[in-house]
Design an enzyme around this catalytic site. Structure first.
Site, mmCIF file in Angstrom:
data_model
loop_
_atom_site.group_PDB
_atom_site.id
_atom_site.type_symbol
_atom_site.label_atom_id
_atom_site.label_comp_id
_atom_site.label_asym_id
_atom_site.label_seq_id
_atom_site.Cartn_x
_atom_site.Cartn_y
_atom_site.Cartn_z
ATOM 1 N N GLU A 100 30.718 7.602 -85.022
ATOM 2 C CA GLU A 100 30.685 8.973 -85.530
ATOM 3 C C GLU A 100 31.930 9.367 -86.325
ATOM 4 O O GLU A 100 31.988 10.461 -86.882
ATOM 5 C CB GLU A 100 30.564 9.968 -84.363
ATOM 6 C CG GLU A 100 29.454 9.679 -83.393
ATOM 7 C CD GLU A 100 29.891 8.785 -82.231
ATOM 8 O OE1 GLU A 100 29.171 8.733 -81.229
ATOM 9 O OE2 GLU A 100 30.963 8.116 -82.349
ATOM 10 N N ASP A 129 29.875 1.074 -78.994
ATOM 11 C CA ASP A 129 30.288 2.469 -78.896
ATOM 12 C C ASP A 129 30.643 3.063 -80.267
ATOM 13 O O ASP A 129 30.818 2.352 -81.249
ATOM 14 C CB ASP A 129 31.483 2.563 -77.948
ATOM 15 C CG ASP A 129 31.662 3.942 -77.341
ATOM 16 O OD1 ASP A 129 30.845 4.832 -77.622
ATOM 17 O OD2 ASP A 129 32.631 4.123 -76.575
ATOM 18 N N GLU A 154 31.406 13.646 -82.295
ATOM 19 C CA GLU A 154 31.550 13.814 -80.859
ATOM 20 C C GLU A 154 30.756 15.058 -80.453
ATOM 21 O O GLU A 154 30.832 16.091 -81.133
ATOM 22 C CB GLU A 154 33.020 13.999 -80.482
ATOM 23 C CG GLU A 154 33.848 12.735 -80.560
ATOM 24 C CD GLU A 154 33.697 11.860 -79.328
ATOM 25 O OE1 GLU A 154 32.858 12.173 -78.452
ATOM 26 O OE2 GLU A 154 34.406 10.850 -79.240
ATOM 27 N N ARG A 178 25.321 5.104 -78.602
ATOM 28 C CA ARG A 178 25.182 6.557 -78.478
ATOM 29 C C ARG A 178 25.047 7.214 -79.845
ATOM 30 O O ARG A 178 24.435 8.269 -79.968
ATOM 31 C CB ARG A 178 26.382 7.157 -77.743
ATOM 32 C CG ARG A 178 27.681 7.108 -78.539
ATOM 33 C CD ARG A 178 28.827 7.796 -77.830
ATOM 34 N NE ARG A 178 29.957 8.012 -78.729
ATOM 35 C CZ ARG A 178 31.078 8.648 -78.393
ATOM 36 N NH1 ARG A 178 31.212 9.130 -77.181
ATOM 37 N NH2 ARG A 178 32.046 8.811 -79.270
ATOM 38 N N HIS A 228 28.804 4.029 -64.410
ATOM 39 C CA HIS A 228 30.059 4.106 -65.172
ATOM 40 C C HIS A 228 31.126 4.688 -64.253
ATOM 41 O O HIS A 228 30.854 5.613 -63.481
ATOM 42 C CB HIS A 228 29.872 4.989 -66.402
ATOM 43 C CG HIS A 228 30.903 4.781 -67.475
ATOM 44 N ND1 HIS A 228 32.255 4.784 -67.235
ATOM 45 C CD2 HIS A 228 30.764 4.557 -68.815
ATOM 46 C CE1 HIS A 228 32.913 4.575 -68.369
ATOM 47 N NE2 HIS A 228 32.030 4.433 -69.338
ATOM 48 N N GLU A 236 33.790 -3.007 -69.310
ATOM 49 C CA GLU A 236 34.186 -2.580 -70.649
ATOM 50 C C GLU A 236 35.651 -2.908 -70.942
ATOM 51 O O GLU A 236 36.079 -2.887 -72.096
ATOM 52 C CB GLU A 236 33.908 -1.088 -70.843
ATOM 53 C CG GLU A 236 34.532 -0.193 -69.812
ATOM 54 C CD GLU A 236 34.238 1.284 -70.070
ATOM 55 O OE1 GLU A 236 33.931 1.643 -71.223
ATOM 56 O OE2 GLU A 236 34.325 2.078 -69.132
ATOM 57 N N ASP A 281 28.709 10.879 -73.416
ATOM 58 C CA ASP A 281 29.747 11.118 -72.409
ATOM 59 C C ASP A 281 29.557 12.466 -71.710
ATOM 60 O O ASP A 281 30.282 13.429 -71.983
ATOM 61 C CB ASP A 281 31.128 11.071 -73.052
ATOM 62 C CG ASP A 281 31.436 9.722 -73.679
ATOM 63 O OD1 ASP A 281 30.735 8.749 -73.356
ATOM 64 O OD2 ASP A 281 32.371 9.648 -74.488
#
Length: 671
Positions: free
Chosen positions: A397, A394, A137, A444, A526, A272, A461
């Site tokens: 990570e 999405d 993140e 991402r 978004h 989403e 984000d």
């Protein structure tokens, strides 16, 4: 420039040479390699990591001897490191038992610039800073001097820093038009704090480095694209207007009609929440159970029919998916029975990860059966076969470092590879349905090699503000840095995403973000993590009209963007380019990151400072540029330009083959 590496010995040391370039210079007083034993400490809280090390037994061997085609570095006359080269690769091997840290020192050109590191948010020119390469993140605020970052750090290490990123890549480019790539997935660090040398730190006892050189930046970026893989052209439909992100269930279809009635050019509707929602203290989250089950039926009655109806009108439906399954979802048991989860240490049961008030299992993509299952069972049958034309793929990570993987690999080395495997699963599903270049997914998270599988990046984000390290301006830096390492297409959440601790959207932010988003390959809005607390593009007539205008600008540029997509498929050049990519002989452009070239013929200088109605711009080259909205010509150089809301500085080349198209932008915006 495909010249092989070789060693060249001198009385006082040796060099690693590629053609006329000296890549490495070793002497007894200035060793090129340092090794040590590591003692790592790794802590993860919801994708935020604290990683520390206390290395011991450091050795900086200065003495050396040549052993055939290899170099051995000596400590007390015994070999402790072996260097060997093949083609454009250098391999470094620790010969001391238990040594698992390597620092490679490479000479730096004084006053030169350095770029790369994957997708960087804060700085385009990396000079003077240190960048750990670890997908995570990125954090909220990303600036330790701010109250927001400090508050988020107190809530689970979630504040981030200037170097935290979803998509790191241990590749850097220099203004000598040399690229260096560490071909390992282990934790590593790119360190540019010493002006005399570049240092690459690798947490491994053996590491391989690749070197690529060119006569200029465009050729070098093309070579990197050849190395890592090239994206297909974006689908025609994605260029035809905006993708509107709404997550209010079936009523999203009716809300979209308001955008259409306002004159917006619409390419798609992105919901989403197609598989259901979950309310948490962070805000509205999705229910991570990727199929049309009971929760989906409540939120979207007869979704397949609605998808088909909108497809008849040329509007695609986009969804959402990630590589985790919630323990309270219907698919969790099926995945567990199939052996598809990473396992807990010492126990034959799924390793669960806290994603913020709910736990999930992590799909084990080191396992072929799991890759095939997810591609077919979830993306194939639940999404593509139901008419879904695109999705946000999405996360990626969160692979913990204390679990067990099916292939027996070390999670510390598998962690960075996980986003690449995730991208490969999505691309496999698309290819399996014959929809490569037609279906579109966006990611991402990334690492070296994601370029070969992911057709479109998005910048993650961002906060819903103008902050220096986590606001609107970071999406420009993200696109430019990622583009230099082989990612042709990037975009961002139009309007931003993260709304916490009183940070909410303003009309000004939403309008400025529209101006920026119109000049990206894909324009997608978004609603953010807390939709009810924030303005949306359909909250007021003025915001709706603003979005509609800029969506038409985006659609108007489609013929030009198609030519850029063709060029990207052929050469690997990104659509959004730092100024120096086209003008490499001007060092003053090396660090410019608040404006960009959209292809070679458009220059875009978005307003990314709150309250600004003017901004300074740089017009490069030796020919005039024409202002898109006033048709006034400006000479090359630095100018302060009026930039009221609704008229950000955008310029084009009057002699461009697309000049008539660009001249028409003012009319489109004025409608």
């Amino acid at each position: 420039m495909g010249v092989d590496l070789h060693f060249r010995c001198r009385e006082d040391g040796f060099e690693l040479v590629m053609g006329a370039r000296v890549l490495l210079n070793h002497t007894d007083s200035c060793p090129s390699v340092v090794i040590a034993r590591g003692a790592p400490l790794v802590e993860m809280v919801r994708g935020n990591f604290r990683i520390e090390d206390s290395p011991t037994g450091q050795i900086a061997p200065g003495a050396f001897r040549r052993a055939g085609d290899e170099i051995e570095l000596l400590d007390a006359r015994r070999p402790v490191v072996r260097l060997s080269c093949s083609g454009n690769s250098l391999r470094i091997t620790c010969l001391e038992p238990g040594y698992d840290r390597i620092w490679l020192h490479l000479p730096a050109t004084p006053g030169g610039a350095v770029w790369g590191g994957g997708e960087q948010m804060s700085y385009l020119d990396l000079t003077g800073r240190r960048y750990p390469m670890w997908t995570s993140e990125p954090g909220v605020g990303r600036d330790k001097s701010t109250e927001l970052t400090r508050a988020m750090d107190a809530e689970g290490m979630a504040g981030g820093n200037y170097w935290t990123t979803n998509y790191p890549q241990p590749t850097f480019l220099t203004s000598d038009w040399l690229a260096v790539h560490c071909a390992e997935s282990a934790y590593s660090v790119l360190d540019f704090t010493d002006p005399s040398r570049h240092v690459v730190e690798v947490w491994r006892g053996e590491a391989r480095f690749e070197f690529l050189a060119a006569d200029g930046p465009k050729e070098l970026v093309g070579r990197l694209s050849d190395r890592f893989g090239r994206q297909p052209e974006l689908p025609e439909w994605a260029l035809a207007g905006a993708i509107v992100g709404l997550k209010s269930g079936d009523s999203s279809f009716d809300r979209l009609e308001r955008f259409i009635d306002a004159g917006a050019a619409i390419a798609g509707l992105w919901c989403e929440d197609w598989a259901g929602i979950r309310e948490t203290s962070f805000g509205r989250r999705l229910f991570w159970d990727w199929h049309l089950g009971a929760r989906s039926a409540e939120r979207f009655p007869d979704l397949e029919t609605r998808i088909a109806e909108f497809a008849q009108r040329g509007i695609r439906f986009l969804a959402y998916v990630n590589p985790y399954l919630a323990v309270d979802g219907e698919l969790f048991a099926e995945a567990a029975a199939g052996g598809h989860f990473c396992l807990a240490p010492g126990r034959d049961e799924p390793h669960l990860v806290d994603f913020g008030e709910f736990d999930c299992g992590v799909l084990d993509f080191t396992r072929e059966a799991t890759r095939a299952w997810f591609a077919e069972r979830i993306i194939g049958r639940e999404m593509l076969d139901r008419g879904i034309a695109g999705w946000m793929a999405d996360f990626g990570e969160y692979l913990p470092t204390d679990l067990r993987l099916a292939d027996g690999s070390d999670p510390m080395e598998a962690h960075n590879l996980y986003p690449v495997q995730w991208a490969e699963v999505n691309a496999r599903a698309v290819a399996g349905r014959g929809k490569t270049g037609e279906a579109l997914f966006l990611m991402r998270a990334g690492f070296s090699g994601v370029q070969a599988h992911c057709p479109l990046l998005w910048a993650g984000d961002q906060c819903v503000d103008f902050s220096r390290h986590d606001g609107i301006g970071t999406v420009i830096t993200a696109a430019l840095s990622a583009g230099l390492v082989g990612n042709a297409y990037s975009h961002a959440d139009c309007g931003g995403y993260t709304s916490l601790h009183g940070h909410i959207r303003t009309e000004e932010l939403l309008m400025r973000w529209c101006e920026l988003a119109a000049f990206a390959p894909v324009m997608r809005s978004h609603e953010g993590n807390r939709p009810e607390e924030n303005l949306q593009y359909d909250s007021t007539p003025g915001l709706l009209a603003c979005f509609a205008r800029w969506s038409r600008v985006h659609a108007h540029l489609a013929p030009y963007v198609r030519t850029l997509c063709r060029e990207a498929a052929q050469t690997g050049l990104p659509l959004q380019r730092p100024l120096f990519l086209e003008y490499p002989d001007h060092p003053e452009l090396f660090a410019v990151q608040d404006q960009y070239l959209y292809g070679p013929e458009l220059l875009v200088a978005p307003v990314i400072e709150e309250g600004a109605d003017r901004r300074e711009i740089v017009l490069p080259g030796d020919a005039p540029w024409r202002h898109c909205w006033t048709a006034e010509d400006f000479a090359p150089g630095t100018h302060t330009i009026a930039a009221p809301i609704g008229a950000p500085p955008v310029f084009y080349r009057p002699g461009s083959t697309h000049a008539a198209l660009f001249a028409g932008l003012a009319g489109v915006l004025g409608k």
